[in-house]
Design an enzyme around this catalytic site. Structure first.
Site, short mmCIF file in Angstrom:
data_model
loop_
_atom_site.label_atom_id
_atom_site.label_comp_id
_atom_site.label_asym_id
_atom_site.label_seq_id
_atom_site.Cartn_x
_atom_site.Cartn_y
_atom_site.Cartn_z
CB CYS A 194 2.23 4.51 13.03
SG CYS A 194 1.97 3.60 11.51
CG HIS B 73 -0.49 0.38 2.50
ND1 HIS B 73 -0.59 1.64 3.02
CD2 HIS B 73 0.16 -0.36 3.43
CE1 HIS B 73 -0.05 1.67 4.23
NE2 HIS B 73 0.42 0.46 4.50
#
Lengths: 411, 445
Positions: A335, A209
């Site tokens: 993240c 991705h």
């Protein structure tokens, strides 16, 4: 032009239309389980997975037998690090190498978290501090190496600042010292030339991705010759992926991964030129109108599509709020951005909290246009100027006051 | 109608020559088999739904959103990211509501295998007793568990756990679990029990409720993990209804068995498990997603597809159940009628619905080993398997078949047919007819 402009290609990328087209038949038409041996649905699925594996291998210069499919980079990192420690870290499996790991403070959280876990399980981890551009040197690695060093684990292109490490040279050192070399190639593969053999890599993770493929698939390169690397599997049952990773293969997504790799390989130079050009344009346009802009990263060794800038005298949250409706960008990595902690990467590079908080990562990709980049630069300029107009600190700095000499009164 | 001819002494190559046909017993004849060669009727009949299923169009359509414009990383703070995050939470609620659990107990994984590994290793480590070097605890696993349970439990023996396998009841031929024996094996230091809900090879539905009552009585601190991969969408999966309320439990699920996408599954923690504040220790570290119990960038399209598939699969158990039973009965009766020498391992019985699931049936075929049968069936467009797809790769004999009391020679002659709610009785009858066209040749090999 559709807003917000997406400039967050390090967080994730849209699935390329050609990738999606390749995937579609495998959802509803060729839907077989690649492990089904007794009918054409299974064979067709297996054939598709083989093709995908070859495409991944071609992109990174390995053989297809050296590609182990996973659910993504995070899982691949876990398999590489824990799998190697379990295989070589104690006497259970014959050859003992040791339990010392060398890594850096600017790794992705996944590598750092696995290292912390390994420390709890009897490993000794050296975390190298990079230079102020976020780069680790061969000399630092050489200095940190010990008799019992099992592995060096380093990021190739940093996900927050785009700095590229001297992988080939470090790999050569590792091979000279008989130390395993794991590379986090998540941001680099498909963006810069990668050749695992020429680059002296033993283990490398990659993720679909981040290169215009689907989420939920990735791979681990596991070298099979000089040296042959063996790993203890982390997900067991069924014995898929030559026993290294069990679980029904995600056929449509792997087909997409393969196609994504093919497109990256065939267009690598063109895309490097495209994204580098836009990155340079973006930075130049911003700098032409703003002073006190700091590059976080290494200007000479930067991923083509990654630009991390700090805007002094601006409060990070206000900056993000100011551009949120027009630009989709990140401060720090996706993240960790849910927390307001300053980025661990910028901290390790010695960037102060104020500058760290005002950092923006611009991720430029395949679909980014000049028009978008100009628009983004103008929004940034506008917002930073507006915020600086409200900032007493900037005013003081303009007046030539050295802010570090100011004694602040407490409340 | 095509050529009609008598079949004398059959031989293997004959089967190839008739691959385009199907066989029929002439009405009113008892004599030698007659084969009627008809025009090709090779529309594939897929009877391997326990291996995987076709993604349904509505599931695919849902996924297209994330594979198209909604491509954000759920951890990103801009709207593209928060939209992706909202889609994941919607899917989490869909999974939770189909099991009657709370959404915070739904941990998305890359599939059933990872969910099983996370349950076995994660819970065992979380519930480990004593200090390193001393016994870590006792683990019980079912006699017919999927390789992902067996292998991950085996790996725990290296960490000081004692792993014991329960057994099937010798007294009955329907493959039920010997719960008296299981209860006797439970100990004060039993920390973890794994038992699948529906057998993936021959459809036995195990009595989880009774097993859980034994756990509540004899090892109340143990966690019960239920591999529900083959049960999902076919029977109601409600931990509160299936498991004694005093027992903390978890369920593993896989999307691609219910017309959802491959590459996504879940470990669902029961409310009792959440109330006891029990979480498995992670087996994958890094990134912080899903409370750090299962980090890694979420497979957004896969998770959205799973949400859509589970909502579709669990909204009407009655209709699904009826369709599956109809298919199952049609296959069994057609096999009995057309294919001599076939034995259904556990025949369907309308009064045994509590102990068997209709969607998977295994049969013992005469003569040739299952591989040969499957080869000929495949040429006739009938797609089945011998045991699970995971085992197919490894040529190992199925422990589940051996546990049922089959000899190893018999275990090599077992075919598995499995259905989805889209399988019709006509498909099943036609499959049996096609099988009949090669049966006399293969039965004598």
């Amino acid at each position: 032009m559709k807003t917000p402009i997406y400039l967050d290609y390090q967080a994730t990328t849209p699935v390329d239309a050609r990738v999606l087209e390749a995937m579609l038949p495998y959802f509803t038409e060729h839907f077989g389980n690649a492990a089904s041996r007794n009918h054409p649905f299974g064979w067709k699925a297996e054939e598709a997975v083989d093709t995908a594996r070859e495409e991944v291998a071609k992109l990174i210069g390995s053989s297809s037998k050296e590609v182990v499919f996973t659910s993504g980079s995070t899982e691949a990192i876990n398999l590489a690090l824990k799998g190697a420690v379990e295989m070589y870290g104690d006497s259970d499996h014959g050859k003992v190498k040791g339990r010392h790991i060398i890594t850096s403070l600017v790794e992705h959280k996944a590598v750092l978290d696995v290292c912390k876990h390994l420390e709890k399980n009897g490993c000794d981890v050296t975390y190298l501090t990079p230079d102020k551009t976020g780069r680790v040197s061969v000399e630092q690695i050489a200095e940190a190496m010990r008799e019992d060093t099992l592995m060096v684990a380093l990021i190739w292109g940093n996900n927050e600042i785009g700095t590229i490490n001297p992988i080939r040279e470090i790999g050569a050192l590792c091979h000279e010292k008989d130390v395993l070399f794991f590379v986090d190639g998540t941001q680099a593969v498909g963006k810069i030339p990668v050749d695992v053999y020429a680059d002296n890599i033993d283990l490398m993770c990659l993720s679909a991705h981040k290169m215009y493929g689907p989420k939920g698939v990735g791979a681990l390169f596991v070298r099979r010759r000089q040296p042959r690397v063996r790993l203890v599997s982390q997900i067991d049952g069924g014995g898929h992926e030559r026993g290294m990773r069990s679980g029904t293969l995600n056929v449509p997504s792997l087909v997409g991964f393969g196609e994504a790799c093919r497109l990256c390989r065939e267009n690598l130079e063109k895309e490097m030129a495209h994204t580098t050009g836009l990155r340079v344009r973006l930075e130049a346009r911003i700098r032409a109108s703003l002073d006190e802009v700091h590059l976080n990263g290494n200007a000479d060794h930067l991923l083509p599509g990654c630009l991390n800038l700090s805007f002094a005298y601006v409060e990070g949250e206000s900056l993000l709020m100011g551009i949120n409706n027009s630009l989709a960008v990140s401060s720090g990595s996706a993240c960790t951005s849910a927390s307001l902690e300053p980025s661990h990467v910028l901290r390790a590079m010695g960037v102060g909290d104020d500058l760290a908080h005002s950092s923006i990562r611009f991720g430029i990709g395949r679909n980014t246009t000049e028009e978008e980049v100009d628009f983004a630069a103008d929004r940034i300029i506008e917002t930073v100027k507006r915020l600086r107009d409200l900032s007493p600190l900037y005013e003081m700095a303009l007046e030539g006051i050295d802010l570090s000499s100011v004694e602040w009164a407490g409340h | 109608m095509g050529v009609v001819f008598h079949l004398g002494k059959p031989h293997a190559s004959f089967a190839h020559s008739i691959k385009a046909g199907h066989s029929e017993r002439r009405p009113g004849t008892k004599g030698p088999r007659v084969l009627i060669i008809l025009p090709p009727m090779n529309d594939p009949i897929y009877l391997d739904h326990a291996a995987t299923t076709r993604v349904s169009p509505s599931v695919a359509a849902t996924m297209m959103r994330a594979l198209g414009d909604e491509y954000g990383n759920p951890s990103s703070r801009h709207p593209l990211g928060s939209n992706a995050s909202a889609s994941i939470e919607e899917a989490r609620r869909a999974v939770a509501s189909s099991l009657g659990t709370r959404s915070e107990g739904v941990l998305f994984t890359s599939g059933g295998t990872e969910a099983n590994n996370l349950a076995v290793i994660g819970f065992a480590r979380a519930l480990r007793r004593g200090k390193p070097g001393t016994p870590s605890g006792h683990i019980l696993i079912g006699p017919t568990e999927h390789p992902s349970i067996r292998a991950s439990a085996a790996s725990l023996t290296e960490e000081g756990f004692e792993v014991e396998v329960m057994q099937l009841a010798r007294s009955d031929k329907r493959g039920s679990l010997d719960i008296v024996d299981a209860a006797a094996r439970m100990r004060e230091d039993t920390v973890f029990v794994a038992q699948m809900l529906v057998n993936n090879e021959y459809g036995t539905r195990y009595d989880i409720a009774r097993l859980s009552r034994a756990i509540a009585a004899r090892a109340p601190k143990a966690h019960l993990h239920v591999d529900a991969v083959q049960a999902l969408g076919k029977i109601e999966l409600d931990p509160a209804g299936l498991v004694d309320r005093a027992v903390s439990s978890s369920f593993s699920l896989s999307a691609h068995k219910i017309h959802g996408p491959k590459g996504v599954g879940a470990l669902v923690l029961s409310n009792a498990c959440l109330d006891a504040k029990r979480l498995p220790l992670p087996i994958i570290h890094g990134g912080g997603q899903q409370g750090d119990v299962r980090p890694g960038t979420e497979n957004v399209p896969g998770i959205m597809g799973f949400g859509a598939a589970i909502a579709a699969a669990t909204h009407d158990f009655e209709a699904t159940g009826k369709a599956l039973v109809t298919a199952r009965k049609a296959l069994e009766s057609a096999l009995t009628e057309f294919v001599p020498g076939v034995r259904v391992l556990i025949p369907w019985s309308d009064d045994q619905t509590a102990t068997m699931a209709p969607q998977v049936v295994s049969i013992l075929v005469p003569g040739a080993p299952s591989e040969v049968w499957l080869h000929h069936l495949e040429e006739l467009g009938v797609y089945a398997s011998a045991g699970s797809a995971c085992q197919a790769k490894k040529h190992e004999l199925s422990p589940a078949l051996l546990a049922l009391g089959l000899t190893s020679e018999e275990a090599r002659r077992v075919l598995r047919f499995s259905f989805s709610s889209s399988t019709t009785a006509e498909d099943c009858t036609e499959a049996a007819r096609r099988m009949a066209s090669v049966s006399s040749a293969l039965a004598h090999l």
